[in-house]
Design a protein around this motif. Structure first.
Motif, PDB file in Angstrom:
ATOM      1  N   VAL A   7       1.284  -0.959  -0.420  1.00 52.43           N
ATOM      2  CA  VAL A   7      -0.005  -0.047  -0.133  1.00 52.43           C
ATOM      3  C   VAL A   7       1.001   1.334   0.169  1.00 52.43           C
ATOM      4  N   ARG A   8       2.159   1.273   0.664  1.00 49.22           N
ATOM      5  CA  ARG A   8       2.903   2.272   0.885  1.00 49.22           C
ATOM      6  C   ARG A   8       3.607   2.207  -0.584  1.00 49.22           C
ATOM      7  N   GLU A   9       4.019   1.308  -1.054  1.00 51.42           N
ATOM      8  CA  GLU A   9       4.770   1.821  -2.556  1.00 51.42           C
ATOM      9  C   GLU A   9       3.405   1.708  -2.934  1.00 51.42           C
ATOM     10  N   GLN A  10       1.872   1.340  -3.380  1.00 51.69           N
ATOM     11  CA  GLN A  10       1.418   1.783  -4.377  1.00 51.69           C
ATOM     12  C   GLN A  10       1.343   3.010  -4.232  1.00 51.69           C
ATOM     13  N   ARG A  11       1.192   4.141  -2.803  1.00 55.47           N
ATOM     14  CA  ARG A  11       0.643   5.605  -2.194  1.00 55.47           C
ATOM     15  C   ARG A  11       1.685   6.255  -3.244  1.00 55.47           C
ATOM     16  N   ARG A  12       3.127   5.662  -3.102  1.00 54.08           N
ATOM     17  CA  ARG A  12       4.312   6.533  -3.658  1.00 54.08           C
ATOM     18  C   ARG A  12       4.176   6.692  -5.067  1.00 54.08           C
ATOM     19  N   ASN A  13       3.816   5.146  -5.330  1.00 50.66           N
ATOM     20  CA  ASN A  13       4.266   5.381  -6.749  1.00 50.66           C
ATOM     21  C   ASN A  13       2.681   6.703  -7.623  1.00 50.66           C
ATOM     22  N   ILE A  14       1.444   6.242  -7.822  1.00 50.26           N
ATOM     23  CA  ILE A  14       0.407   7.096  -7.842  1.00 50.26           C
ATOM     24  C   ILE A  14       0.714   8.613  -7.257  1.00 50.26           C
ATOM     25  N   TYR A  15       1.131   9.512  -6.141  1.00 56.03           N
ATOM     26  CA  TYR A  15       0.749  10.392  -5.858  1.00 56.03           C
ATOM     27  C   TYR A  15       2.423  11.324  -5.868  1.00 56.03           C
ATOM     28  N   ASP A  16       3.583  10.539  -6.007  1.00 56.85           N
ATOM     29  CA  ASP A  16       4.994  10.883  -6.621  1.00 56.85           C
ATOM     30  C   ASP A  16       5.000  10.560  -7.355  1.00 56.85           C
ATOM     31  N   ARG A  17       5.042   9.357  -8.064  1.00 52.84           N
ATOM     32  CA  ARG A  17       5.374   9.048  -9.478  1.00 52.84           C
ATOM     33  C   ARG A  17       4.422   9.383 -10.838  1.00 52.84           C
ATOM     34  N   HIS A  18       3.721   9.172 -10.228  1.00 56.38           N
ATOM     35  CA  HIS A  18       1.682   9.114 -10.899  1.00 56.38           C
ATOM     36  C   HIS A  18       2.007   8.148 -11.829  1.00 56.38           C
TER      37      HIS A  18
END
Length: 187
Positions: free
Chosen positions: A172-183
């Motif tokens: 979940v943390r990885e998904q949030r980072r990818n979606i919000y930071d890297r899009h």
């Protein structure tokens, strides 16, 4: 907390008992226009409720409303009574009280269960962190060794559950980072 629950149940029971004293199982309920509408000959939209404990044969304007109103309204009974709607109601307040008490008990049991789970969560997380060991392959659950084998089957199940929970949290943390930071989205 246990005493608060008992106090809540006692208070609810007292309220139900007190409210049960003011209602009857059989009653006549009449809804009439406001008295001002008859006296002033205006078309007011306000309605008034009359409730009486009378037999079904007397559930009408003459048996319920006219004994409760002023003499001036009684003299205009022919004008006032046709505007009233009277219904005889038969209900069982004992069943209503039992259902309310059961609902209160179910809610209390769920609150106690939630409190138990809230208290249990830190204990599970503390035990899981104390016996945590780094895994080289997250998908390989059969290669658990060391202190977790000594804890037996129960500890092994607990370790697997906490391991899956930690794995899910990392995803979940990885998904949030990818979606919000890297899009970007994960596969």
């Amino acid at each position: 907390m246990y005493y608060k629950c008992i106090l809540m149940v006692f208070a609810a029971t007292c309220v139900l008992y007190a409210s049960g004293q003011s209602y009857e199982d059989k009653r006549c309920k009449c809804v009439c226009p406001s008295l001002a509408a008859i006296l002033n000959n205006t078309n007011g939209s306000d309605r008034k409720l009359y409730i009486a404990n009378v037999p079904p044969s007397k559930c009408d304007c003459d048996g319920v409303i006219l004994p409760q109103v002023d003499a001036e309204i009684k003299s205009r009974g022919q004008e006032f009574c046709p505007r009233c709607e009277c219904k005889y109601e038969n209900r069982n307040t004992t069943i209503i009280k039992v259902v309310v008490i059961i609902v209160i008990w179910v809610i209390m049991l769920l609150v106690v269960y939630m409190g138990f789970l809230i208290c249990l969560d830190p204990l599970i997380n503390k035990r899981a962190k104390a016996s945590y060991q780094e895994h080289t392959n997250e998908d390989d659950e059969g290669s658990v060794s060391g202190p977790s084998q000594q804890m037996g089957v129960r500890g092994n199940v607990l370790n697997r559950v906490t391991h899956q929970q930690d794995k899910w949290k990392r995803q979940v943390r990885e998904q949030r980072r990818n979606i919000y930071d890297r899009h970007t989205m994960l596969n």
